[in-house]
Design a protein around this motif. Structure first.
Motif, PDB file in Angstrom:
ATOM      1  N   LEU A  26       2.487   2.493  -3.288  1.00  0.00           N
ATOM      2  CA  LEU A  26       1.386   3.397  -4.285  1.00  0.00           C
ATOM      3  C   LEU A  26       1.800   4.688  -4.147  1.00  0.00           C
ATOM      4  N   TYR A  27       2.260   5.286  -3.185  1.00  0.00           N
ATOM      5  CA  TYR A  27       2.435   6.770  -3.109  1.00  0.00           C
ATOM      6  C   TYR A  27       3.811   6.938  -2.570  1.00  0.00           C
ATOM      7  N   ARG A  72       8.036   7.500  -2.799  1.00  0.00           N
ATOM      8  CA  ARG A  72       8.946   8.002  -3.716  1.00  0.00           C
ATOM      9  C   ARG A  72      10.402   7.686  -3.205  1.00  0.00           C
ATOM     10  N   GLY A  84       0.803  -1.327  -0.108  1.00  0.00           N
ATOM     11  CA  GLY A  84       0.103  -0.009  -0.058  1.00  0.00           C
ATOM     12  C   GLY A  84       0.890   1.231  -0.110  1.00  0.00           C
ATOM     13  N   LEU A  85       1.930   1.255   0.821  1.00  0.00           N
ATOM     14  CA  LEU A  85       2.809   2.460   0.831  1.00  0.00           C
ATOM     15  C   LEU A  85       3.521   2.641  -0.480  1.00  0.00           C
ATOM     16  N   ILE A 116       1.871  10.819   2.696  1.00  0.00           N
ATOM     17  CA  ILE A 116       0.971   9.750   2.808  1.00  0.00           C
ATOM     18  C   ILE A 116       0.326   9.920   4.182  1.00  0.00           C
ATOM     19  N   VAL A 125      -2.741   3.164   7.115  1.00  0.00           N
ATOM     20  CA  VAL A 125      -1.485   2.446   6.523  1.00  0.00           C
ATOM     21  C   VAL A 125      -0.395   2.570   6.969  1.00  0.00           C
ATOM     22  N   ILE A 175      -3.338  11.639   2.323  1.00  0.00           N
ATOM     23  CA  ILE A 175      -3.983  10.607   1.413  1.00  0.00           C
ATOM     24  C   ILE A 175      -4.977  10.032   2.500  1.00  0.00           C
TER      25      ILE A 175
END
Ligand code: HEM
Ligand code: FES
Lengths: 243, 162
Positions: free
Chosen positions: A84-85, A87, A81-82, A100, A110, A104
């Motif tokens: 996904l965002y 970088r 899940g992490l 995050i 999460v 989000i």
């Protein structure tokens, strides 16, 4: 079982349309109920796998291996899940983690699960190892599983160490600078090892990139192999005896 | 109660088997219903959380918050520096002569919040005494780079910062 064979004829087939649409649902529930189970008999397979009698002396302390595995699965799910965002660059890592956490929807949840799971899993794995030790369950024929368990525990430490750098804040940066000095103290190979870990002489983008690769790809795959060995051996050798 | 254990009235006492079977069926239904409700609620909540989390949002790549902020020009008569948030980042607005300047307040050295020194007409960092000109330029180290510059416009009697 196999009742579906008997249903012949065009009319019956028409009537089955709605039902087969409903049966799509049983693609998900079907492992236990309904059509899929009728064809593949999952239920028997599952009950063979799960309905294994547990010896009477097994108590709460025997649960910690399983609890550790449960938390590991939570780490896998929340970690993906992490991803996904998150970088993994020096410029953006910190901001993406703040993003995050603050922006989000449910990102705080999460990340919170991942963060606290990483801490909790260390405690549960220690308790698990302590129980195995105190029960003498490391003795042959389970000695190789103890070895695999020690490797798994080291794996978790590498997981935690590599993940800790990823937010790229002051704490994680300096923790890594200090942490990479520890293997540096090993005679002869120490310097080369520290150089390898950091991907250079200092902790920079290369360190972040390789910590990221270790944390999200290399370690998960390696751990999966070790976990499989661990569980297969448990199944083959059974639970150890009482104190 | 006693004959629930053995189906078909095999215990040889108590109520007929049919009654027990239907009671057992009822209990089974209730059990399955409870299980289904619980699973449904868990899947619903989980699905909602996961759905909200993974669904992309247009502002997904920024730090969030308003992209611009404004305040009445008269406020600069009372305070030497007006502080506000632009895209979640702290920004200070000051007036020098007829012009207004907006600067990001996060020091480029180690991230302390700088303050305005009206006498020197400079932003001064309380942590390691970096100084910045009103244009953001570094007047004195250790800060390695200028402060982030924002655009401040006077429109009527309000100041708009973007
Ligand atoms: C497949 C498995 C995993 C993936 C894909 C994954 C992914 C990630 C990502 C993307 C981050 C950065 C975001 C953040 O810092 O909040 C992170 C952080 C972290 N991970 Fe994992 N992770 C996994 C498993 C684990 C495991 C098993 C552990 C623990 C032993 C762990 C410990 C940590 C720690 C300590 C952090 C820093 C957390 C924080 O600062 O809040 N991870 N992980
Ligand atoms: S943080 Fe501003 S001078 Fe060091």
């Amino acid at each position: 079982m196999f009742g579906w064979r008997k249903k012949g004829g065009e009319a019956a087939y028409q009537g089955e349309n709605v039902k087969s649409l409903l049966n799509l649902v049983s693609l998900f529930t079907g492992a236990l109920y309904g059509e899929l189970d009728e064809r593949l008999d999952f239920r028997t397979a599952l009950s063979r796998a799960l309905r294994k009698p547990v010896p009477a002396h097994v108590n709460f302390w025997f649960c910690f291996g399983g609890i550790t595995f449960l938390i590991f699965l939570i780490q896998v799910v929340t970690g993906v899940g992490l991803l996904l965002y998150y970088r993994p660059t020096v410029e953006q890592a910190y901001h993406s983690v703040v993003h995050i956490t603050n922006n989000i929807p449910f990102g705080w949840l999460v990340r919170g699960f991942h963060h606290w799971g990483a801490n909790l899993i260390m405690i549960t794995v220690m308790i698990h190892a302590l129980r195995v030790f105190l029960y003498g369950a490391y003795k042959p024929p389970r000695d190789f599983n103890w070895v695999v368990g020690v490797l798994l525990m080291f794996g978790l430490l590498v997981f935690g160490f590599s993940g800790y750098l990823l937010p790229w804040n002051e704490l994680s940066y300096w923790a890594t600078v200090v942490g990479a000095e520890i293997p540096g103290a090993i005679p002869v190979i120490g310097d080369a090892l520290a150089y390898f870990i950091k991907g250079g002489d200092t902790v920079g983008q290369l360190a972040l990139t390789r910590f990221f690769a270790f944390h999200v790809v290399i370690m998960p795959v390696g751990m999966a192999v070790l976990l499989l060995m661990h569980f297969l051996m448990i199944r083959r050798l059974g639970i150890s005896g009482p104190l | 109660m006693d004959s629930i254990v053995e189906e078909g009235g095999a215990t040889g006492k108590g109520a007929p088997a049919a009654v027990d079977a239907s009671r057992r069926k009822f209990m089974h239904r209730m059990y399955n219903l409870g299980l289904a409700l619980w699973a449904g609620a868990a899947m619903g909540t989980g699905g909602y959380v996961v759905g909200r989390y993974i669904w992309p949002r247009p502002e997904g790549s920024t730090t969030g918050g308003e992209r611009s902020a404004s305040f009445p020009l008269a406020q600069l008569d009372e305070q030497p520096m007006v502080k506000l948030l632009v895209e979640g980042q702290p920004v200070g607005v000051v007036r020098v002569g007829p012009d207004v300047y907006a600067l990001g307040l996060v020091c480029t050295h180690l991230g302390c919040l700088v303050g305005w020194n009206p006498e020197a007409r400079q932003m001064v960092c309380p942590c390691h005494a970096s100084r910045f000109e009103v244009t953001g330029q570094v007047a004195q180290g250790p800060a390695p780079a200028p402060l982030k510059r924002y655009e401040a416009r006077i429109s009527g009697d309000t100041v708009v910062v973007t």
